[in-house]
Enzyme design. Structure first.
Site, short mmCIF file in Angstrom:
data_model
loop_
_atom_site.label_atom_id
_atom_site.label_comp_id
_atom_site.label_asym_id
_atom_site.label_seq_id
_atom_site.Cartn_x
_atom_site.Cartn_y
_atom_site.Cartn_z
N ASP A 293 153.78 57.90 49.47
CA ASP A 293 154.30 59.22 49.15
C ASP A 293 153.97 59.47 47.67
OD1 ASP A 293 157.33 60.94 50.25
OD2 ASP A 293 155.55 61.65 49.18
C1 GLC Z 1 156.70 64.86 48.87
C2 GLC Z 1 157.37 64.43 50.15
C3 GLC Z 1 156.42 64.20 51.29
C4 GLC Z 1 155.25 65.15 51.16
C5 GLC Z 1 154.48 64.77 49.90
C6 GLC Z 1 153.29 65.71 49.66
O1 GLC Z 1 157.30 64.28 47.77
O2 GLC Z 1 158.26 63.33 50.10
O3 GLC Z 1 157.15 64.41 52.50
O4 GLC Z 1 154.40 65.05 52.30
O5 GLC Z 1 155.30 64.75 48.76
O6 GLC Z 1 153.75 67.00 49.39
#
Ligand code: GLC
Length: 748
Positions: A293
């Site tokens: 993430d």
């Molecule tokens: C965010 C979220 C994740 C998302 C990613 C890209 O922090 O936790 O669910 O897909 O970043 O936006």
């Protein structure tokens, strides 16, 4: 869902707890020869570039979610092969420009993965996933994901960071909005449906995208319901509840997984070799790729698990993270780690191999570009909006309907429509509606006005969603007194749930409560419509409203779908995928709880509160209809079953009311005596069936005994001999009861 499909689903579920599934490792995956040849030509720095993801380079006005970035800087990084995937780029023409730079100018002409958060729709926005789960119709949600993929791919996105597969039993957590709720069985079926919808049979089709199971794993169980907070669960619960849903997604063929921000029992997910190497790639033989993430790799320093960025990069690579999402630890540290011998280039080769395989599976080497004319024809197509309207009304849960106040008569002459959300466009889209556009949203007011052309609709805002003091209550009361009935729209703005938006209290904001009480005091029939990203604690509404409809954040077709239900053009049949507590203090509260040695009774010394009833306001699985149903003739055969056998359940369901309707027939089981205590109820099958007035249906289920499996104290996955109680009805508390004997044990 047909019984046969139900068996497939149940089989998929039973394998969710399975110890080891065989991955076919004999024949090389497709495109392997080409990838091996490409890999052999790549320098270490170029390989590292394929593991580096960064923002998509568009200014804030195009991508509100992305920090403003310099396009020329981005093109320079693509041209040099320093970046292999993007986050947040949008639009066929823009993305084609980036792809052309990669395919024509970079050292090895490798196309880009373009990832986006297409969570519940791209331009046509469907209800938030919690609302989609309330349909209890996985096959319908598969269609929503298919539409989302079609729109996203036409606009240049080839990878979605969805489905979100976390299980959440704590409505304080803002991201419960993105989940399928508190039950892993329902969550698993919804996850598999979304994977099928996004990916189809071939992801190189022009209307499919790679899916990504997230957030791996147990992100939905943070202490205090506070986002990103510590997760400490037993290994049994980790496997039985949290890993279970992800395993079903893997069996459905999900192409990628995303590691979560949280630690799991002290080891952050992005550095956790147990969940990634032992379980995901070992037991489950997952052949896809793993992305961290956003910035989660360097955050292992703050977790207290990595000494510095180099240590974080090394731990993530060893654990099995292939792509570093915007943490830039791989970009900055991997070459040095290889040079110093702290990580082997072999690990990097394995990660690059998986990433290149994913790009090849999309057909990007042959056809990297999107068609902007297709984009214009596809986004927000009429049939997409029609599906969004149908799913939105199917997601709605009727929580209360005193004296059959609903449906409202279309002959109504004067209707008061009150509340701070009646004209909102952004809020009905809910969280993570990145590419939904406010101007396309049908507001509550517009939907009712379209459905009631002859009715005078008196409107008043009444208060702010969260403002400090209620203003406009007086004008709201005037409108109510002048009308025959009131529709009061309350709940949450879209930014009261979602990432980083946990709430310490899930009660209605004070101004909304004050407005509601003033309107209840008028004595006018009052229907409350909740627009919300989560279960709310609404004891006052439950006590005094004439009717309550939970509409979640229903998406682009909000107003039409709400009008369809309020006016009886659609008989609601949604069921709660997450418990509504009476008070925040009851959390965690979920239907599949343990019995304890002192289950609540009137006796003082039993497990309950002195200030709030111990029961939920509304239970998981609960929902009303404009008609009624009666269950009879419950049968199960055989009466005894092997631990690796299956049983057949049949029940008769009659529509005993005055309207056609749909019932979500639910099957729960309980293992009353086991070597570890088991929940008082566990969902193991369901089917939403349409039954006309005066008719009845025999509903059948085929259920594998392996669904009764659990992990014993020694972490052996077992199905133990003995009685299994079975409950069949319209929610966990009601219904008919029978039982079956499991006659031998299996431990795997
Ligand atoms: C965010 C979220 C994740 C998302 C990613 C890209 O922090 O936790 O669910 O897909 O970043 O936006």
């Amino acid at each position: 869902m047909s019984p046969f499909k139900n068996l497939i689903a149940a089989t998929a579920i039973l394998l969710m707890l399975s110890a080891r599934t065989s991955g076919d490792s004999t024949s090389p995956p497709p495109h392997q020869a080409r990838i091996a040849e490409l890999l052999a030509r790549m320098s270490l720095q170029e390989k590292i570039g394929q593991l580096n993801m960064r923002g998509g380079g568009q200014p804030m006005d195009v991508n509100p979610g992305m920090r403003d970035q310099n396009l020329n800087e981005l093109l320079g990084e693509i041209r040099s092969g320093a970046v292999g995937s993007l986050l947040g780029a949008n639009g066929a023409d823009y993305i084609n420009k980036l792809q052309r730079c990669a395919v024509e100018e970079s050292p090895h002409k490798i196309p880009l993965l373009v990832g986006n958060d297409v969570i519940h729709g791209f331009r046509t926005i469907f209800p938030i996933p919690l609302g989609e789960a309330a349909t209890f119709q996985p096959e319908l949600i598969e269609r929503a994901a298919t539409v989302a993929a079609r729109e996203a791919r036409a606009a240049g996105t080839n990878w979605t960071f969805a489905p979100m597969i976390d299980v959440c039993r704590d409505a304080r957590w803002g991201r419960i909005a993105e989940t399928a709720g508190e039950d892993h069985y329902l969550g698993a079926l919804m996850a598999a449906a979304r994977v099928r919808g996004f990916q189809g049979d071939r992801v190189d089709a022009p209307d499919r995208v790679l899916a990504c199971g997230k957030h791996y794993v147990a992100y939905g169980a943070p202490e205090g319901g506070r986002d990103y907070n510590t997760v400490d669960v037993s290994m049994q619960t980790l496997h039985e509840v949290h890993l279970a849903t992800f395993h079903t997604a893997v069996r459905a063929g999900v192409a990628s997984m995303m590691t979560s921000f949280n630690e799991i029992n002290g080891v952050p997910a992005s550095g956790n070799e147990y969940v990634m190497r032992t379980v995901l790639r070992g037991d489950w033989a997952f052949g896809g790729f793993v992305v961290s993430d956003y910035n989660a790799i360097p955050e292992m320093i703050l977790h207290g698990y990595a000494a510095d960025r180099a240590d974080a990069a090394a731990k993530a690579l060893r654990a099995g993270v292939d792509i570093d999402m915007c943490g830039f630890a791989y970009r900055d540290e991997l070459a040095g780690l290889v040079a110093s011998g702290r990580v082997s280039e072999k690990l990097i080769d394995e990660s690059v191999n998986r990433v290149l395989r994913a790009k090849a599976s999309l057909g990007l080497f042959e056809s990297p570009y999107s068609d902007s004319s297709l984009e214009k024809r596809t986004l927000l197509a009429a049939e997409h909006r029609a599906l969004a309207r149908d799913i939105a009304r199917r997601s709605m849960v009727l929580l209360k309907n005193n004296k059959e106040l609903l449906p409202l008569p279309k002959s109504i002459k004067r209707l008061a429509l009150i509340g701070p959300l009646i004209d909102s466009r952004r809020d009905p889209l809910g969280t993570w509606a990145c590419y939904g556009e406010d101007q396309n949203v049908v507001t509550v007011r517009a939907g009712l006005a379209a459905a009631l052309p002859q009715t005078e609709i008196l409107t008043a805002r009444g208060c702010d969603v969260r403002g400090e003091s209620p203003f406009g209550v007086d004008e709201a009361v005037v409108a109510a007194n002048a009308a025959e009935a009131v529709v009061l729209v309350l709940g949450e703005s879209e930014d009261m749930s979602g990432e980083g938006h946990s709430r310490a209290s899930i009660e209605l904001p004070a101004p909304q409560l004050a407005l509601a009480k003033s309107l209840f005091d008028t004595g006018k029939p009052c229907v409350v419509v909740l627009l919300t990203g989560r279960p709310l604690a609404i004891p006052t509404l439950a006590e005094s409203a004439g009717a309550i409809l939970c509409a979640w954040h229903p998406g682009t077709e909000c107003g039409h779908a709400i009008a369809d239900v309020l006016l009886g053009d659609f008989n609601p049949a949604g069921r709660l995928p997450a418990t509504f507590p009476r008070a925040t203090g009851q959390i965690p509260i979920h239907y599949n709880h343990k019995n304890t040695g002192r289950p609540p009774t009137a006796d003082r010394y039993t497990s309950k509160y002195i200030d709030v009833a111990w029961t939920p306001q509304y239970s998981f699985g609960f929902g009303l209809s404009y008609t009624t149903f009666a269950y009879s003739d419950l049968r199960v055969e055989p009466a005894t079953v092997d631990a690796d056998g299956s049983i057949r359940i049949s029940v008769n369901v009659a529509n005993t009311g005055r309207r056609d309707g749909e019932e979500v027939v639910q099957v729960y089981f309980r293992d009353p005596i086991a070597s570890r205590t088991r929940p008082v109820r566990q969902l193991c099958a369901f089917e939403r069936v349409a039954i006309a007035v005066g008719q009845s249906k025999c509903v059948e289920f085929s259920i594998s005994a392996d669904l009764f499996a659990f992990y014993n104290w020694d972490m052996k996955r077992v199905v133990e001999p003995g009685e299994i109680e079975l409950y069949v009805g319209g929610n966990p508390a009601d219904g008919l009861k029978t039982s079956v004997q499991v006659i031998d044990a299996i431990a795997r």
